[in-house]
Scaffold this active site. Structure first.
Site, PDB file in Angstrom:
ATOM      1  N   LYS A 138       0.856  -1.184   0.000  1.00 12.46           N
ATOM      2  CA  LYS A 138       0.000   0.000   0.000  1.00 12.46           C
ATOM      3  C   LYS A 138       0.893   1.235   0.000  1.00 12.46           C
ATOM      4  O   LYS A 138       1.760   1.403   0.852  1.00 12.46           O
ATOM      5  CB  LYS A 138      -0.917  -0.003   1.231  1.00 12.46           C
ATOM      6  CG  LYS A 138      -1.955   1.121   1.183  1.00 12.46           C
ATOM      7  CD  LYS A 138      -1.443   2.388   1.829  1.00 12.46           C
ATOM      8  CE  LYS A 138      -2.367   3.574   1.594  1.00 12.46           C
ATOM      9  NZ  LYS A 138      -1.981   4.752   2.395  1.00 12.46           N
TER      10      LYS A 138
ATOM     11  N   GLY B 222      -0.424   8.355  -0.259  1.00 10.82           N
ATOM     12  CA  GLY B 222      -0.674   9.349  -1.297  1.00 10.82           C
ATOM     13  C   GLY B 222       0.419  10.395  -1.423  1.00 10.82           C
ATOM     14  O   GLY B 222       0.643  10.951  -2.500  1.00 10.82           O
TER      15      GLY B 222
ATOM     16  N   GLY C 268      -4.442  11.135  -1.111  1.00 11.11           N
ATOM     17  CA  GLY C 268      -5.077  12.189  -0.315  1.00 11.11           C
ATOM     18  C   GLY C 268      -4.647  13.595  -0.662  1.00 11.11           C
ATOM     19  O   GLY C 268      -5.479  14.494  -0.781  1.00 11.11           O
TER      20      GLY C 268
ATOM     21  N   ASP D 140      -5.735   2.045   3.203  1.00 14.04           N
ATOM     22  CA  ASP D 140      -5.159   1.052   4.109  1.00 14.04           C
ATOM     23  C   ASP D 140      -6.112  -0.133   4.257  1.00 14.04           C
ATOM     24  O   ASP D 140      -5.703  -1.301   4.221  1.00 14.04           O
ATOM     25  CB  ASP D 140      -4.896   1.665   5.487  1.00 14.04           C
ATOM     26  CG  ASP D 140      -3.799   2.716   5.470  1.00 14.04           C
ATOM     27  OD1 ASP D 140      -3.037   2.761   4.490  1.00 14.04           O
ATOM     28  OD2 ASP D 140      -3.709   3.496   6.434  1.00 14.04           O
TER      29      ASP D 140
ATOM     30  N   LYS E  80      -4.063   3.820  10.367  1.00 10.53           N
ATOM     31  CA  LYS E  80      -3.125   2.875   9.737  1.00 10.53           C
ATOM     32  C   LYS E  80      -2.777   1.727  10.687  1.00 10.53           C
ATOM     33  O   LYS E  80      -2.776   0.552  10.300  1.00 10.53           O
ATOM     34  CB  LYS E  80      -1.855   3.619   9.314  1.00 10.53           C
ATOM     35  CG  LYS E  80      -0.955   2.828   8.390  1.00 10.53           C
ATOM     36  CD  LYS E  80       0.251   3.643   7.956  1.00 10.53           C
ATOM     37  CE  LYS E  80      -0.118   4.918   7.252  1.00 10.53           C
ATOM     38  NZ  LYS E  80      -0.821   4.708   5.980  1.00 10.53           N
TER      39      LYS E  80
END
Length: 257
Positions: free
Chosen positions: A11, A14, A45, A161, A216
């Site tokens: 992952k 951003g 984001g 996430d 997270k």
């Protein structure tokens, strides 16, 4: 070292998109590991913030999650599934990889509304068949945006996430959250190599872990419980950490059950 059949779900935070050199370095690293299957899941984001600001929208968050009214969704979807996804695909292609851009739907994950107060913020639910195994079989690199659909076809903004955790569970894969910090930090700003559920609760209660990192860490813990193995939080600023993790070395923070 894990089996070469293991799929690693990565992952990407951003903020990575603000650093083209780091994006290139990360995909260059992935390109060297030809015996390993990877799936990239991303948010975006800061890009969404910029697009919404330019369109004249105010943005707000609740417990680290972006409130996503229906009228903002075209911009959110455009930034995530469009611009951010294609930026990452472009970097992957430039490094000799063969990316395939997907939304959560094609990745076999459906979405449903999380809380009415959050608008079109979705949480993951069981989906249709995933295209990921077939793509991996032919040597593609799935690059999955955190845009989801419900069974009525409505768009949802899913926390990336949580999306990565759902995909890792589905693939029975290893999960790495690559963020803009080297590791989760303690109250003295020192890296924590390992975190258990009890330690996480304690650090959240003390306010040491909060906001986006709280989301997270909680998501990492849930993923660790579902996957029944540790989940890693590491830095995209050090792509060599990926190589170290695949070789069984301990870098970043490992979240355990």
């Amino acid at each position: 070292m894990t089996s070469s059949n293991t799929t690693w779900v990565i992952k990407l935070g951003g903020a990575l998109l603000n650093s083209p050199q780091s994006v290139q370095a990360l995909f260059a690293t992935l390109a060297t590991m030809t015996d390993t299957r990877f799936v990239v899941v991303h948010g975006g984001g800061s890009l969404v913030d910029r697009w919404l600001h330019d369109a004249g929208f105010a943005t707000a968050k609740h417990q680290g999650l972006r409130i996503s009214p229906a009228e903002q969704m075209p911009y959110i979807v455009g930034a995530l599934a469009g611009c951010a996804n294609k930026q990452l695909m472009g970097a992957a292609i430039a490094n000799g990889l063969e990316p395939a851009g997907l939304s959560l739907y094609e990745a076999g994950v459906n979405a449903q509304q999380k809380l009415k107060a959050l608008g079109r913020v979705g949480e993951c639910s069981q989906g249709a068949r995933s295209a990921i195994p077939a793509l991996l079989e032919v040597g593609k690199l799935p690059v999955v945006s955190s845009v989801g659909f419900d069974e009525q076809g409505q768009w949802f903004n899913v926390n990336a996430d949580e999306a990565a955790a759902a995909i890792a569970k589905q693939l029975d894969g290893e999960l790495i959250f690559m963020t803009d910090v080297e590791a989760v930090l303690d109250k003295s700003a020192q890296p924590l190599h390992q975190l258990s559920a009890e330690q996480i609760d304690e650090l959240i209660a003390q306010g040491v872990i909060s906001g986006g990192m709280e989301v997270k860490v909680k998501t990492s813990l849930l993923a660790a419980q579902h996957l029944r193995r540790g989940v890693y939080i590491s830095s995209w600023q050090k792509p060599e950490n990926l190589v170290a993790l695949l070789n069984g070395e301990h870098v970043g923070t490992q979240i355990t059950m």
